[in-house]
Design a protein around this motif. Structure first.
Motif, PDB file in Angstrom:
ATOM      1  N   PHE A 317     -14.314  -5.698  -5.753  1.00  0.00           N
ATOM      2  CA  PHE A 317     -13.921  -4.310  -5.507  1.00  0.00           C
ATOM      3  C   PHE A 317     -12.503  -4.105  -5.996  1.00  0.00           C
ATOM      4  CE2 PHE A 317     -11.924  -6.361  -1.926  1.00  0.00           C
ATOM      5  CZ  PHE A 317     -10.839  -5.557  -1.569  1.00  0.00           C
ATOM      6  N   ARG A 318     -12.184  -2.854  -6.284  1.00  0.00           N
ATOM      7  CA  ARG A 318     -10.811  -2.464  -6.609  1.00  0.00           C
ATOM      8  C   ARG A 318     -10.650  -1.007  -6.210  1.00  0.00           C
ATOM      9  NH1 ARG A 318      -6.347  -0.024  -8.408  1.00  0.00           N
ATOM     10  NH2 ARG A 318      -4.816  -1.356  -9.455  1.00  0.00           N
ATOM     11  N   MET A 319      -9.842  -0.778  -5.188  1.00  0.00           N
ATOM     12  CA  MET A 319      -9.646   0.576  -4.684  1.00  0.00           C
ATOM     13  C   MET A 319      -8.607   1.317  -5.532  1.00  0.00           C
ATOM     14  SD  MET A 319      -9.692  -0.028  -0.548  1.00  0.00           S
ATOM     15  CE  MET A 319      -8.213  -1.050  -0.588  1.00  0.00           C
ATOM     16  N   LYS A 320      -8.704   2.626  -5.549  1.00  0.00           N
ATOM     17  CA  LYS A 320      -7.752   3.444  -6.294  1.00  0.00           C
ATOM     18  C   LYS A 320      -6.427   3.528  -5.540  1.00  0.00           C
ATOM     19  CE  LYS A 320     -11.271   6.258  -8.589  1.00  0.00           C
ATOM     20  NZ  LYS A 320     -11.808   7.624  -8.817  1.00  0.00           N
ATOM     21  N   ASP A 321      -5.342   3.590  -6.315  1.00  0.00           N
ATOM     22  CA  ASP A 321      -4.008   3.615  -5.726  1.00  0.00           C
ATOM     23  C   ASP A 321      -3.750   4.843  -4.866  1.00  0.00           C
ATOM     24  OD1 ASP A 321      -3.881   1.473  -7.419  1.00  0.00           O
ATOM     25  OD2 ASP A 321      -1.990   2.004  -8.343  1.00  0.00           O
ATOM     26  N   ASN A 322      -4.499   5.925  -5.118  1.00  0.00           N
ATOM     27  CA  ASN A 322      -4.226   7.167  -4.384  1.00  0.00           C
ATOM     28  C   ASN A 322      -5.066   7.329  -3.122  1.00  0.00           C
ATOM     29  OD1 ASN A 322      -6.704   7.662  -5.541  1.00  0.00           O
ATOM     30  ND2 ASN A 322      -6.112   9.550  -6.589  1.00  0.00           N
ATOM     31  N   LEU A 323      -5.812   6.295  -2.737  1.00  0.00           N
ATOM     32  CA  LEU A 323      -6.573   6.378  -1.492  1.00  0.00           C
ATOM     33  C   LEU A 323      -5.612   6.420  -0.293  1.00  0.00           C
ATOM     34  CD1 LEU A 323      -9.600   3.919  -1.782  1.00  0.00           C
ATOM     35  CD2 LEU A 323      -9.634   6.405  -1.863  1.00  0.00           C
ATOM     36  N   PRO A 324      -5.967   7.128   0.772  1.00  0.00           N
ATOM     37  CA  PRO A 324      -5.098   7.197   1.949  1.00  0.00           C
ATOM     38  C   PRO A 324      -4.721   5.832   2.504  1.00  0.00           C
ATOM     39  CG  PRO A 324      -6.784   8.888   2.093  1.00  0.00           C
ATOM     40  CD  PRO A 324      -7.121   8.051   0.888  1.00  0.00           C
ATOM     41  N   VAL A 325      -5.652   4.878   2.505  1.00  0.00           N
ATOM     42  CA  VAL A 325      -5.358   3.555   3.060  1.00  0.00           C
ATOM     43  C   VAL A 325      -4.290   2.847   2.238  1.00  0.00           C
ATOM     44  CG1 VAL A 325      -7.191   2.327   1.789  1.00  0.00           C
ATOM     45  CG2 VAL A 325      -6.386   1.439   3.992  1.00  0.00           C
ATOM     46  N   VAL A 326      -4.318   3.027   0.917  1.00  0.00           N
ATOM     47  CA  VAL A 326      -3.331   2.382   0.047  1.00  0.00           C
ATOM     48  C   VAL A 326      -1.970   3.062   0.208  1.00  0.00           C
ATOM     49  CG1 VAL A 326      -2.737   1.770  -2.328  1.00  0.00           C
ATOM     50  CG2 VAL A 326      -5.127   1.702  -1.588  1.00  0.00           C
ATOM     51  N   LYS A 327      -1.967   4.378   0.256  1.00  0.00           N
ATOM     52  CA  LYS A 327      -0.712   5.109   0.452  1.00  0.00           C
ATOM     53  C   LYS A 327      -0.049   4.734   1.772  1.00  0.00           C
ATOM     54  CE  LYS A 327      -1.749   9.274  -2.287  1.00  0.00           C
ATOM     55  NZ  LYS A 327      -1.927  10.750  -2.219  1.00  0.00           N
ATOM     56  N   ARG A 328      -0.846   4.636   2.826  1.00  0.00           N
ATOM     57  CA  ARG A 328      -0.315   4.265   4.142  1.00  0.00           C
ATOM     58  C   ARG A 328       0.273   2.858   4.102  1.00  0.00           C
ATOM     59  NH1 ARG A 328      -2.287   6.492   9.360  1.00  0.00           N
ATOM     60  NH2 ARG A 328      -1.523   5.201  11.089  1.00  0.00           N
ATOM     61  N   ALA A 329      -0.429   1.946   3.409  1.00  0.00           N
ATOM     62  CA  ALA A 329       0.031   0.563   3.315  1.00  0.00           C
ATOM     63  C   ALA A 329       1.360   0.466   2.573  1.00  0.00           C
ATOM     64  CB  ALA A 329      -1.026  -0.289   2.617  1.00  0.00           C
ATOM     65  N   VAL A 330       1.461   1.142   1.443  1.00  0.00           N
ATOM     66  CA  VAL A 330       2.689   1.103   0.635  1.00  0.00           C
ATOM     67  C   VAL A 330       3.857   1.693   1.411  1.00  0.00           C
ATOM     68  CG1 VAL A 330       3.793   2.074  -1.415  1.00  0.00           C
ATOM     69  CG2 VAL A 330       1.494   1.099  -1.591  1.00  0.00           C
ATOM     70  N   GLU A 331       3.615   2.806   2.067  1.00  0.00           N
ATOM     71  CA  GLU A 331       4.669   3.461   2.839  1.00  0.00           C
ATOM     72  C   GLU A 331       5.139   2.572   3.988  1.00  0.00           C
ATOM     73  OE1 GLU A 331       5.272   7.465   5.621  1.00  0.00           O
ATOM     74  OE2 GLU A 331       3.622   7.391   4.153  1.00  0.00           O
ATOM     75  N   ALA A 332       4.213   1.911   4.654  1.00  0.00           N
ATOM     76  CA  ALA A 332       4.558   1.057   5.799  1.00  0.00           C
ATOM     77  C   ALA A 332       5.356  -0.165   5.367  1.00  0.00           C
ATOM     78  CB  ALA A 332       3.293   0.645   6.543  1.00  0.00           C
ATOM     79  N   VAL A 333       4.966  -0.796   4.260  1.00  0.00           N
ATOM     80  CA  VAL A 333       5.705  -1.963   3.766  1.00  0.00           C
ATOM     81  C   VAL A 333       7.153  -1.584   3.470  1.00  0.00           C
ATOM     82  CG1 VAL A 333       5.932  -3.590   1.839  1.00  0.00           C
ATOM     83  CG2 VAL A 333       3.692  -3.205   2.870  1.00  0.00           C
ATOM     84  N   SER A 334       7.341  -0.432   2.840  1.00  0.00           N
ATOM     85  CA  SER A 334       8.695   0.039   2.540  1.00  0.00           C
ATOM     86  C   SER A 334       9.474   0.308   3.826  1.00  0.00           C
ATOM     87  CB  SER A 334       8.637   1.311   1.686  1.00  0.00           C
ATOM     88  OG  SER A 334       8.012   1.059   0.444  1.00  0.00           O
ATOM     89  N   ALA A 335       8.786   0.852   4.829  1.00  0.00           N
ATOM     90  CA  ALA A 335       9.451   1.217   6.084  1.00  0.00           C
ATOM     91  C   ALA A 335       9.981   0.006   6.848  1.00  0.00           C
ATOM     92  CB  ALA A 335       8.497   2.013   6.973  1.00  0.00           C
ATOM     93  N   VAL A 336       9.373  -1.160   6.656  1.00  0.00           N
ATOM     94  CA  VAL A 336       9.843  -2.360   7.358  1.00  0.00           C
ATOM     95  C   VAL A 336      10.736  -3.221   6.465  1.00  0.00           C
ATOM     96  CG1 VAL A 336       7.880  -2.387   8.940  1.00  0.00           C
ATOM     97  CG2 VAL A 336       7.752  -3.710   6.806  1.00  0.00           C
ATOM     98  N   GLY A 337      11.198  -2.633   5.362  1.00  0.00           N
ATOM     99  CA  GLY A 337      12.174  -3.325   4.526  1.00  0.00           C
ATOM    100  C   GLY A 337      11.607  -4.174   3.414  1.00  0.00           C
ATOM    101  N   GLY A 338      10.314  -4.050   3.140  1.00  0.00           N
ATOM    102  CA  GLY A 338       9.710  -4.820   2.069  1.00  0.00           C
ATOM    103  C   GLY A 338       9.599  -4.029   0.779  1.00  0.00           C
ATOM    104  N   THR A 339       9.309  -4.715  -0.306  1.00  0.00           N
ATOM    105  CA  THR A 339       9.036  -4.073  -1.594  1.00  0.00           C
ATOM    106  C   THR A 339       7.545  -4.233  -1.871  1.00  0.00           C
ATOM    107  OG1 THR A 339      11.230  -4.631  -2.440  1.00  0.00           O
ATOM    108  CG2 THR A 339       9.539  -4.039  -4.058  1.00  0.00           C
ATOM    109  N   PRO A 340       6.770  -3.156  -1.792  1.00  0.00           N
ATOM    110  CA  PRO A 340       5.316  -3.265  -1.941  1.00  0.00           C
ATOM    111  C   PRO A 340       4.907  -3.888  -3.274  1.00  0.00           C
ATOM    112  CG  PRO A 340       5.941  -1.083  -1.152  1.00  0.00           C
ATOM    113  CD  PRO A 340       7.205  -1.769  -1.571  1.00  0.00           C
ATOM    114  N   ASN A 341       4.063  -4.896  -3.205  1.00  0.00           N
ATOM    115  CA  ASN A 341       3.525  -5.554  -4.398  1.00  0.00           C
ATOM    116  C   ASN A 341       2.030  -5.285  -4.434  1.00  0.00           C
ATOM    117  OD1 ASN A 341       2.961  -7.253  -6.561  1.00  0.00           O
ATOM    118  ND2 ASN A 341       2.965  -9.109  -5.310  1.00  0.00           N
ATOM    119  N   VAL A 342       1.660  -4.183  -5.085  1.00  0.00           N
ATOM    120  CA  VAL A 342       0.253  -3.782  -5.145  1.00  0.00           C
ATOM    121  C   VAL A 342      -0.454  -4.665  -6.166  1.00  0.00           C
ATOM    122  CG1 VAL A 342      -1.348  -1.892  -5.571  1.00  0.00           C
ATOM    123  CG2 VAL A 342       0.865  -1.424  -4.510  1.00  0.00           C
ATOM    124  N   ARG A 343      -1.513  -5.363  -5.730  1.00  0.00           N
ATOM    125  CA  ARG A 343      -2.156  -6.336  -6.614  1.00  0.00           C
ATOM    126  C   ARG A 343      -3.603  -6.582  -6.207  1.00  0.00           C
ATOM    127  NH1 ARG A 343      -1.763 -11.428  -3.662  1.00  0.00           N
ATOM    128  NH2 ARG A 343      -2.408 -12.508  -5.549  1.00  0.00           N
TER     129      ARG A 343
END
Length: 397
Positions: A317-343
């Motif tokens: 499987f490969r989900m699209k970057d604009n799915l709500p689950v992916v957006k939420r994940a990227v935003e949360a990683v940034s919020a805790v001080g990480g740099t999101p590595n989408v892969r």
């Protein structure tokens, strides 16, 4: 958002000390249940499903499922799920975890079990922090799967309605908490039985049909055709491997050097991000074994035979970057001080089956390093970040 990192580490050390290799998860299931209750989760919210009755190999217990009702301003939001697996690879049996600075290491010559006791620690810490801090959150399901390491069986056989039909899920199983894994390979698991004919290798070798030689010719053919290891055919890519070679359960392939081997059992796998291509790799192995069986004959002109079986372990499987689950994940990683590595991942995940069930699922790491080896260790800084990330994901508006 602050998390009690000492309590989180104490939980992790507690879970690492409980043996629970794949298929034998009853003890760690009891320990997780006890820890959840101590964290403020009511007993009635914790249960085991009956997935183990549908798993085709012996499994002590079902998946552990926890229901957390929504609270406060977010209580009417769509349900979300946090998941991990509670089994370890067999190499973890006998592990002796020890803290060493900001690491957890192993005093025994085994794997440590951070894969995936780290995920267990994150999920229990999430439940504890939500209860302790009385944080607003939507309805949440916690899912602790069985038998991930031996075929993703727990996630494969879970029933969606028992999970409360979550809108999205977050899976903990990997290295860095900043990894946002949105896709993974699919895989076939195949096995072949090779039937030859026994004969005295010194007195009358010509009467025999060597199963070992059939295997050797087949694998040489596969290698020559570019189907072994990293496989690249035009724009298609994948991998394959040959695993255990035996004479059946608990037996060597062949009985003695002076007997022509009459039976060999071979197991292997084919993987690719392309759902059609890993099937092509499997077909190449099947064709090679069938071809080799016809080539090896005895003095009477009789040839060997093969019985080849393949089963899809999990689908890519490969989900699209604009799915709500992916957006939420990227935003949360940034919020805790990480740099999101989408892969994407080259290994199978419980997320493969959750996506197949219709639940978009992102996977994060939780500090595991060198998993499935005796050099395994846990990065506590990453583990702490994974715990904070879970709380952030659960409470975002």
């Amino acid at each position: 958002m602050p998390v009690d990192t000492k309590a989180a580490t104490d939980r992790l050390m507690r879970f690492l000390a409980v043996e629970g290799v794949t298929g034998q998860e009853a003890a760690i299931g009891r320990e997780l249940t006890a820890a959840l209750k101590e964290s403020g989760v009511p007993a009635k919210a914790i249960r085991l499903d009956d997935a183990n009755t549908r798993i085709p190999v012996p499994t002590e217990t079902g998946n552990l499922i926890v229901d957390l009702p929504g609270r406060g301003a977010l209580h009417n939001q769509p349900r979300i799920m946090f998941m991990t697996h509670m089994d370890t690879v067999p190499l973890c049996a006998g592990a002796k975890p020890k803290k060493s600075g900001r690491k957890i290491v192993n005093e025994a010559k085994t794997a440590l079990g951070g894969d995936n006791r780290c995920g267990c620690g994150v999920l229990v810490t999430l439940a504890a922090e939500l209860a302790k801090q009385k944080l607003d959150h939507p309805p949440i399901t916690l899912l602790f799967c069985v038998r991930e390491e031996s075929g993703l069986y727990g996630a494969r056989h879970v029933k969606l309605d028992e999970l409360g039909s979550p809108a999205m899920a977050f899976n903990y199983d990997g290295g860095s908490a900043s990894n946002v894994i949105i896709g993974a390979v699919g895989a076939d698991r195949w096995n072949v039985e090779i039937f030859g004919r026994a004969s005295h290798a010194g007195v009358a070798p010509e009467r025999g049909i060597s199963s070992t030689m059939i295997m050797a010719l087949a694998l040489a053919d596969v290698k020559a055709g570019g189907w072994f290891g990293k496989v690249v055919k035009g724009k298609s890519q994948g991998t394959s491997n040959v695993g255990p070679v035996t004479g059946g359960e608990g037996r060597p392939a062949g009985d003695a050097t002076n007997v022509v081997t009459d039976y060999v059992h071979v197991r292997g796998e084919s993987r690719s991000h392309d759902g059609k291509f890993f099937k092509e790799i499997t077909k190449a192995y099947k064709a090679a074994f069938e071809k080799a069986a016809k080539k090896v004959t005895n003095a009477q002109g009789k040839s060997g035979k093969v019985k080849f079986k393949a089963e899809t372990d999990y689908f890519p499987f490969r989900m699209k970057d604009n799915l709500p689950v992916v957006k939420r994940a990227v935003e949360a990683v940034s919020a805790v001080g990480g740099t999101p590595n989408v892969r994407t991942a080259n290994g199978g995940l419980d997320a493969n089956w959750m996506v197949r069930h219709g639940v978009p699922t992102v996977t994060f790491g939780a500090g595991q390093n060198e998993a499935h080896t005796i050099d395994e260790w846990i990065n506590l800084d990453e583990y702490d970040r994974a715990c904070a990330l879970a709380v952030q994901l659960a409470t975002m508006r």
